[in-house]
Scaffold this motif. Structure first.
Motif, PDB file in Angstrom:
ATOM      1  N   TYR A 236       3.921   1.288   8.856  1.00 14.91           N
ATOM      2  CA  TYR A 236       2.759   0.559   6.920  1.00 14.91           C
ATOM      3  C   TYR A 236       4.300  -0.056   6.578  1.00 14.91           C
ATOM      4  O   TYR A 236       3.831  -0.863   5.104  1.00 14.91           O
ATOM      5  CB  TYR A 236       2.676   2.010   6.646  1.00 14.91           C
ATOM      6  CG  TYR A 236       1.533   2.823   7.115  1.00 14.91           C
ATOM      7  CD1 TYR A 236       1.157   3.154   7.940  1.00 14.91           C
ATOM      8  CD2 TYR A 236       0.740   2.775   4.953  1.00 14.91           C
ATOM      9  CE1 TYR A 236       0.115   3.603   7.918  1.00 14.91           C
ATOM     10  CE2 TYR A 236      -0.726   3.666   6.068  1.00 14.91           C
ATOM     11  CZ  TYR A 236      -0.785   4.043   7.089  1.00 14.91           C
ATOM     12  OH  TYR A 236      -2.491   4.367   7.080  1.00 14.91           O
TER      13      TYR A 236
ATOM     14  N   ASP B 278       4.343   6.089  12.647  1.00 12.08           N
ATOM     15  CA  ASP B 278       3.157   5.426  11.122  1.00 12.08           C
ATOM     16  C   ASP B 278       3.675   4.936  10.356  1.00 12.08           C
ATOM     17  O   ASP B 278       3.395   3.567   9.380  1.00 12.08           O
ATOM     18  CB  ASP B 278       2.210   6.392  10.969  1.00 12.08           C
ATOM     19  CG  ASP B 278       1.379   7.399  12.584  1.00 12.08           C
ATOM     20  OD1 ASP B 278       0.913   6.453  13.111  1.00 12.08           O
ATOM     21  OD2 ASP B 278       1.961   8.745  12.345  1.00 12.08           O
ATOM     22  N   ALA B 279       4.616   5.525   9.633  1.00 12.39           N
ATOM     23  CA  ALA B 279       5.455   5.099   8.789  1.00 12.39           C
ATOM     24  C   ALA B 279       6.161   3.568   9.217  1.00 12.39           C
ATOM     25  O   ALA B 279       6.152   2.854   8.110  1.00 12.39           O
ATOM     26  CB  ALA B 279       6.612   5.930   7.989  1.00 12.39           C
TER      27      ALA B 279
ATOM     28  N   ARG C  37       2.899  10.600   2.351  1.00  6.69           N
ATOM     29  CA  ARG C  37       4.099  10.066   2.469  1.00  6.69           C
ATOM     30  C   ARG C  37       4.548  10.732   3.130  1.00  6.69           C
ATOM     31  O   ARG C  37       5.851   9.767   3.529  1.00  6.69           O
ATOM     32  CB  ARG C  37       4.710   9.990   0.594  1.00  6.69           C
ATOM     33  CG  ARG C  37       4.923  11.904   0.559  1.00  6.69           C
ATOM     34  CD  ARG C  37       5.336  11.260  -0.781  1.00  6.69           C
ATOM     35  NE  ARG C  37       5.880  12.803  -1.811  1.00  6.69           N
ATOM     36  CZ  ARG C  37       4.139  12.994  -2.033  1.00  6.69           C
ATOM     37  NH1 ARG C  37       3.633  12.221  -2.915  1.00  6.69           N
ATOM     38  NH2 ARG C  37       4.395  14.447  -2.723  1.00  6.69           N
ATOM     39  N   HIS C  38       4.722  11.881   3.928  1.00  4.05           N
ATOM     40  CA  HIS C  38       5.598  12.644   4.583  1.00  4.05           C
ATOM     41  C   HIS C  38       5.080  11.639   5.781  1.00  4.05           C
ATOM     42  O   HIS C  38       6.363  10.954   6.694  1.00  4.05           O
ATOM     43  CB  HIS C  38       5.089  13.871   5.511  1.00  4.05           C
ATOM     44  CG  HIS C  38       5.787  14.017   3.637  1.00  4.05           C
ATOM     45  ND1 HIS C  38       5.136  15.412   3.124  1.00  4.05           N
ATOM     46  CD2 HIS C  38       7.560  14.851   3.208  1.00  4.05           C
ATOM     47  CE1 HIS C  38       5.813  15.741   1.841  1.00  4.05           C
ATOM     48  NE2 HIS C  38       7.302  15.704   2.416  1.00  4.05           N
ATOM     49  N   GLN C  39       4.002  11.328   5.986  1.00  4.21           N
ATOM     50  CA  GLN C  39       3.462  10.559   7.257  1.00  4.21           C
ATOM     51  C   GLN C  39       4.002   9.579   7.105  1.00  4.21           C
ATOM     52  O   GLN C  39       3.965   9.264   8.296  1.00  4.21           O
ATOM     53  CB  GLN C  39       1.854  11.127   7.544  1.00  4.21           C
ATOM     54  CG  GLN C  39       1.594  10.665   9.343  1.00  4.21           C
ATOM     55  CD  GLN C  39       2.963  11.799  10.410  1.00  4.21           C
ATOM     56  OE1 GLN C  39       2.727  13.039  10.034  1.00  4.21           O
ATOM     57  NE2 GLN C  39       2.861  10.385  11.665  1.00  4.21           N
ATOM     58  N   ASP C  40       3.107   8.756   6.331  1.00  5.60           N
ATOM     59  CA  ASP C  40       3.050   6.921   6.603  1.00  5.60           C
ATOM     60  C   ASP C  40       4.379   6.183   6.319  1.00  5.60           C
ATOM     61  O   ASP C  40       4.432   5.150   5.795  1.00  5.60           O
ATOM     62  CB  ASP C  40       1.920   6.779   6.075  1.00  5.60           C
ATOM     63  CG  ASP C  40       0.536   7.571   6.860  1.00  5.60           C
ATOM     64  OD1 ASP C  40       0.395   7.273   8.147  1.00  5.60           O
ATOM     65  OD2 ASP C  40       0.018   7.607   6.431  1.00  5.60           O
ATOM     66  N   GLY C  41       4.377   6.933   4.373  1.00  7.89           N
ATOM     67  CA  GLY C  41       5.249   6.122   3.704  1.00  7.89           C
ATOM     68  C   GLY C  41       6.661   6.198   3.812  1.00  7.89           C
ATOM     69  O   GLY C  41       7.143   5.543   2.845  1.00  7.89           O
ATOM     70  N   LEU C  42       7.335   7.295   4.151  1.00 12.12           N
ATOM     71  CA  LEU C  42       8.771   7.217   4.992  1.00 12.12           C
ATOM     72  C   LEU C  42       9.057   7.940   5.737  1.00 12.12           C
ATOM     73  O   LEU C  42       8.226   7.920   6.727  1.00 12.12           O
ATOM     74  CB  LEU C  42       9.274   8.371   3.613  1.00 12.12           C
ATOM     75  CG  LEU C  42       9.347   8.362   2.220  1.00 12.12           C
ATOM     76  CD1 LEU C  42       9.532   9.911   1.387  1.00 12.12           C
ATOM     77  CD2 LEU C  42       9.960   6.748   1.738  1.00 12.12           C
ATOM     78  N   ILE C  43      10.483   7.546   5.936  1.00 14.54           N
ATOM     79  CA  ILE C  43      11.065   7.944   6.989  1.00 14.54           C
ATOM     80  C   ILE C  43      11.997   8.974   7.144  1.00 14.54           C
ATOM     81  O   ILE C  43      12.898   8.706   6.259  1.00 14.54           O
ATOM     82  CB  ILE C  43      11.825   6.746   8.411  1.00 14.54           C
ATOM     83  CG1 ILE C  43      10.655   5.978   8.856  1.00 14.54           C
ATOM     84  CG2 ILE C  43      13.051   7.846   8.561  1.00 14.54           C
ATOM     85  CD1 ILE C  43      10.716   4.772   9.154  1.00 14.54           C
ATOM     86  N   MET C  44      11.665  10.432   6.614  1.00 18.29           N
ATOM     87  CA  MET C  44      12.142  11.767   6.683  1.00 18.29           C
ATOM     88  C   MET C  44      13.714  11.408   6.249  1.00 18.29           C
ATOM     89  O   MET C  44      14.340  11.886   5.552  1.00 18.29           O
ATOM     90  CB  MET C  44      11.510  12.788   6.120  1.00 18.29           C
ATOM     91  CG  MET C  44       9.729  13.237   6.479  1.00 18.29           C
ATOM     92  SD  MET C  44      10.257  12.429   4.629  1.00 18.29           S
ATOM     93  CE  MET C  44      10.250  14.084   3.972  1.00 18.29           C
TER      94      MET C  44
ATOM     95  N   TYR D 270       1.401  -1.474   0.079  1.00 17.56           N
ATOM     96  CA  TYR D 270       0.558   0.325  -0.428  1.00 17.56           C
ATOM     97  C   TYR D 270       1.171   1.529  -0.201  1.00 17.56           C
ATOM     98  O   TYR D 270       1.996   1.198   0.298  1.00 17.56           O
ATOM     99  CB  TYR D 270      -0.803   0.034   1.451  1.00 17.56           C
ATOM    100  CG  TYR D 270      -1.991   1.264   1.679  1.00 17.56           C
ATOM    101  CD1 TYR D 270      -2.215   1.564   0.539  1.00 17.56           C
ATOM    102  CD2 TYR D 270      -2.107   1.740   2.801  1.00 17.56           C
ATOM    103  CE1 TYR D 270      -3.218   2.656   0.659  1.00 17.56           C
ATOM    104  CE2 TYR D 270      -2.162   2.878   2.966  1.00 17.56           C
ATOM    105  CZ  TYR D 270      -3.071   3.530   1.570  1.00 17.56           C
ATOM    106  OH  TYR D 270      -4.041   4.934   2.193  1.00 17.56           O
TER     107      TYR D 270
ATOM    108  N   ASN E 205       9.203   8.035  13.039  1.00 19.98           N
ATOM    109  CA  ASN E 205       7.795   7.531  12.667  1.00 19.98           C
ATOM    110  C   ASN E 205       7.210   6.521  12.769  1.00 19.98           C
ATOM    111  O   ASN E 205       7.737   5.341  12.010  1.00 19.98           O
ATOM    112  CB  ASN E 205       8.361   8.271  11.317  1.00 19.98           C
ATOM    113  CG  ASN E 205       6.470   8.686  10.422  1.00 19.98           C
ATOM    114  OD1 ASN E 205       5.806   8.195  11.517  1.00 19.98           O
ATOM    115  ND2 ASN E 205       6.663   9.136   9.227  1.00 19.98           N
TER     116      ASN E 205
END
Lengths: 541, 371
Positions: free
Chosen positions: B234, B230-231, A354-361, A349, B228
């Motif tokens: 996921y 949440d990330a 993407r900032h919050q859930d997709g990546l570790i910045m 998914y 993070n």
């Protein structure tokens, strides 16, 4: 002033002709980074009218509401209140200018009483400046009597229905003697009966001379309630007209037709059913959703914000649990208690945010790409940097991520390249079903076309893809089939060849019947700029 | 350029100001991965420098400072908190905290003493208290990860609970007739060296935690959760399971620290270890671990262990009373927590000064002002 006068618009229906409009916007623009949220918008709002504001997701409705509420300050343009140029710099100044906003979700203090909530900002004072509780209760009771609503003003707000809480918000607006009342999707969580009561009150408020801006996704409500309607598209004002001179088809035609560059899906062999969903329900979010996804197929999920698209994806990925229905993968029922089980079963998914859930910045590209597969990649616990780098590089090359190397931190990348890293991360899990939630939101045109190319390639390689997108042209160009949701229910399933923006928008706004009159052919695709080497998007497979 | 997702939509949930990282991107572009590593090392090298200065100052204050016996004294006095600081580091990196460790130290010693006093040999007693420690940690972990209570509250509760149980087990008694072989482990050195046995324990555990934190994917997941969550979720990381495991290890190690403390004092009392949580947390934060999670290193914490013990030893040699030593620990804790914030603010101010004036509205998300 660039109002497009519709027939009858100047008939002076509501309000007085001589007085200046209650609110007038002249050339208002607002940008966020590279994107224009509002471009040169001019419109007016008259005293004693209910003015509906409609548009697709991203049309700029919310930005306009936030500008009037003082949340955003416009980059250019003038706002006139009763003919006086006015700067609304923050929510306090919106209040001072007697502009009130009722949000979709009431923002009340649940443990304070109804009366306290109504008079929170300016409670009636008695002697020595102390709050006069008796006066507060009396004034609150008077307000609700004026609205013809029975409510115990001493009771705490907690436990009151959403509808009652909306009414308290309206009472709050009246208590500050609002000149302008903005209703931002106030009916989203109300029952039909409650909507009717709300409308009666809104009409009564209008008749007392307040200018009302009514933002809604529900076209039937626009027609039931509003005196005039304005359509926004792509941050621009399209039309303002007297509502009864319009038809739903007119409105939808004005809403759709956004100009977007696309890379339509190429031919792919459609294989067996990979994922099947039957009667999937999550209470309060979506109901009785059924569909299939085949290998090589892109299923588009369309619908307006709040229709339940992301909620379905979250259930399919094990983040939320369904309350009914079943999910089958390769014909076998599956249950995903966590994302890790869903990943293990071959579902990936790409989340909306993407900032919050997709990546570790502040992880590197390589660290982000391998994060979901670390245990699989290194069963002996110890991480080998060289293995990670090689693997990450193979995906960043394949997806053409522009970077100085896989050790670069993802926060240093552009939005489009970040999105490609998110996709790389999920591809590295070798999924069989890939869910993409707004994969091209906030990325530049070039990156967008590349994301579309990647989707096409992935489908061709046999993946089943679910595409959630608020951009109709994107859904039309990329999907083999389109499932349209309206308020948590599937309202249409449209094959690629039959899909037009109008049909989707009709289903997405909950209109049952498609437009009677045949639509001008080619309208839906007229603005799709096909890049070289791609066929027309409208080809039927 | 970079795009902020969500701002041009009608979704009330995605406010541009709330998009993390969006507004901060210009900062990220200036600081690449390579530039960051020295920044990390700087904190540790600064600590090493402070440590060296403290050693020089200590040597100047007293001719006994640089002796082997002083070394073994000051080191062995610190080893319980040192080993407890290792799992605490990982817990704080995930964004949680375990305040209950000092009570687990007391409970473990109390149970060990009671078992010994009723005639159960240490070979049985020590494994039993380690199991008790693991179970206590598991309780913390499940309450945090499964029930979802903030760890600050959960472990504040078990801080009282474990201490209470220690009182129930031992009452006001002190058990002190332990066999000499056991107590020697607490304060004796390896024969012929000034190295206490307990330092070997810390060295072994230090290496293990170093490897786990910075060499394995478990450590990677710990950092991912802290940066993070949440990330991380996921990405299929079982966040709850990871945190539960860390709390379990923390309880286990605290119980072991209780055994060491009992051996060193040659005495099991229900109030053993009182006040040590503060010292443990001070060491971890002094070691450069971010109290908000996501950042920190095991080497930094190891250096901080020695920095703190040398500081306390120097203060003692300088004739500073124990009350003032406590004041020093408090100031150190406040200093190491506020230093990163001050550094960040200085950097922001410097950036702003360099730009001359704030960039035009809209190019910066409102959220950045806070950061």
């Amino acid at each position: 002033m660039t109002l497009l006068p519709a027939p009858g618009a100047a008939s002076g229906e509501p309000g007085t002709e001589s007085a200046p409009p209650r609110v007038e916007l002249r050339g208002v623009s607002k940008r966020f980074g590279p994107t224009a949220a509002l471009s040169d918008v001019s419109m007016d709002l008259r005293a004693g009218e209910i003015h509906a504001l409609v548009g697709e997701n991203g049309a700029g409705k919310s930005t306009l509401v936030k500008i009037l509420a003082g949340v955003h300050v416009p980059d250019a343009g003038t706002i006139l209140l009763d003919g006086t140029p006015t700067q609304i710099t923050d929510p306090m100044s919106a209040r001072a200018h007697r502009v009130a906003v009722v949000h979709q979700e009431p923002r009340l203090f649940p443990d304070l009483s109804v009366a306290e909530n109504v008079f929170l900002a300016s409670p009636p004072r008695g002697r020595l400046g102390a709050i006069s509780w008796r006066e507060m209760r009396r004034a609150a009771a008077a307000l609700f009597a004026q609205l013809d609503v029975r409510l115990d003003v001493s009771a705490p707000v907690r436990g009151l229905s959403m509808a009652d809480q909306q009414l308290i918000e309206i009472a709050k607006a009246l208590s500050m003697d609002a000149r302008v009342l903005i209703l931002d999707e106030p009916t989203a969580s109300l029952s039909a009966h409650e909507v009717e009561r709300l409308f009666t009150i809104v009409r009564r408020t209008r008749d007392s001379g307040v200018a009302i801006l009514f933002v809604s996704h529900r076209l039937d409500e626009v027609f039931a309630l509003s005196d005039r309607a304005t359509v926004f598209r792509d941050g621009r004002h399209v039309i303002t007209a007297v509502t009864r001179d319009l038809t739903p088809s007119d409105l939808i035609r004005h809403m759709v037709g956004r100009a977007v560059t696309l890379f339509p899906k190429g031919q792919a062999a459609i294989g067996d059913v990979l994922l099947e969903v039957r009667g999937l329900t999550r209470a309060g979010e979506f109901r009785d959703v059924s569909f299939t996804v085949r290998a090589g197929e892109i299923l588009g999920l369309s619908g307006l914000v709040g229709a339940g698209r992301t909620e379905i994806a979250r259930v399919l990925f094990g983040i939320a649990q369904p309350t009914a229905g079943e999910i089958c993968l390769d014909g076998r029922p599956v249950h995903f208690a966590t994302p890790s089980t869903a990943l293990g079963a071959g579902i990936a998914y790409v989340p909306e945010d993407r900032h919050q859930d997709g990546l570790i910045m502040d992880f590197s590209i390589a660290d982000n790409v391998t994060l979901p597969i670390l245990p699989r990649l290194f069963p002996r616990l110890f991480v080998r940097r060289s293995t990670e780098r090689t693997l990450a590089r193979s995906y960043t090359d394949q997806l053409r991520v522009r970077t100085t190397g896989v050790d670069q931190l993802v926060q240093a990348l552009s939005g489009g390249n970040q999105q490609k890293v998110v996709i790389a991360k999920w591809l590295a899990t070798r999924p069989r079903v890939l869910i993409l939630d707004e994969p091209t939101r906030g990325v530049d045109i070039g990156a967008k076309v590349e994301v579309h190319r990647i989707m096409s390639d992935l489908a061709a390689s046999g993946l089943g893809i679910i595409l959630i997108s608020s951009e109709l042209p994107e859904i039309l160009a990329m999907s083999d089939r389109i499932l349209v949701l309206h308020e948590g229910r599937v309202t249409a399933e449209i094959a690629r060849g039959d899909a037009t923006e109008e049909r989707i928008m009709f289903a997405a706004t909950g209109q049952v019947e498609p437009p009677d009159a045949p639509l001008p052919t080619g309208l839906a695709f007229a603005q799709i700029a096909s890049p070289p080497a791609s066929s027309e998007a409208s080809d039927v497979r | 350029m970079t795009g902020l997702p969500g701002f041009a939509t009608d979704s009330g949930a995605t406010d541009p100001g709330a998009t993390p990282g969006g507004g901060a991107q210009p900062v990220g572009e200036r600081r690449s991965a390579l530039q960051r590593i020295p920044a990390l090392l700087r904190w540790e090298s600064l600590l090493l420098l402070i440590l060296a200065l403290l050693v020089v100052e200590g040597a100047r204050l007293s001719k006994f400072f640089l002796t082997g016996s002083n070394f073994s004294n000051l080191v062995s006095a610190e080893m319980e908190v040192a080993i407890v600081a290792l799992p605490m580091t990982l817990i704080i990196i995930t964004g949680e905290i375990d305040l209950s460790v000092e009570s687990m130290i007391g409970l473990s010693g109390a149970i060990l003493g009671w078992l010994w006093s009723v005639g159960i040999p240490l070979q049985v007693g020590i494994p039993v208290v380690l199991v008790v420690g693991a179970l206590g940690g598991l309780l913390n972990g499940l309450l945090v990860a499964r029930v979802g209570v903030p760890s600050l509250v959960v472990t504040l509760g078990t801080l009282a609970l474990f201490r209470g149980l220690a009182n129930v087990v031992l009452g006001p008694n002190a058990i002190s007739d332990f066999p000499p072989g056991f107590t020697a482990f607490g304060f004796d050195n390896i024969p012929g060296t000034p190295v206490p046995w307990t330092l070997i324990v810390f060295a072994v555990l230090g290496v293990v935690f170093w490897l786990v934190a910075h060499g394995t994917w478990i450590g990677r997941q710990v950092f991912a959760v802290g940066k993070n969550k949440d990330a991380a979720r996921y990405a299929g990381i079982r966040v709850g399971r990871l945190k539960t495991a860390l709390f379990l290890v923390s309880g286990l190690i605290a119980a072991f620290a209780g055994v060491i403390l009992t051996a060193r004092f040659s005495s099991a009392r229900s109030d053993n270890g009182t006040g040590l949580t503060l010292v443990v947390v001070t060491i971890v934060l002094l070691g450069g671990v971010d109290i908000n999670g996501g950042k920190g290193t095991i080497p930094g914490v190891i250096i901080a262990v020695f920095t703190l013990s040398v500081l306390q030893s120097s203060l003692r040699l300088a004739g500073v009373s124990s009350e003032y030593q406590a004041v020093a620990v408090g100031l150190l804790l406040i200093g190491s927590v506020t230093a990163p914030y001050l550094a960040r603010q200085t950097r922001l101010l410097a950036d702003r000064a360099r730009r001359g004036r704030p960039p035009p509205a809209g190019s910066i998300a409102p959220g950045e002002v806070v950061g």
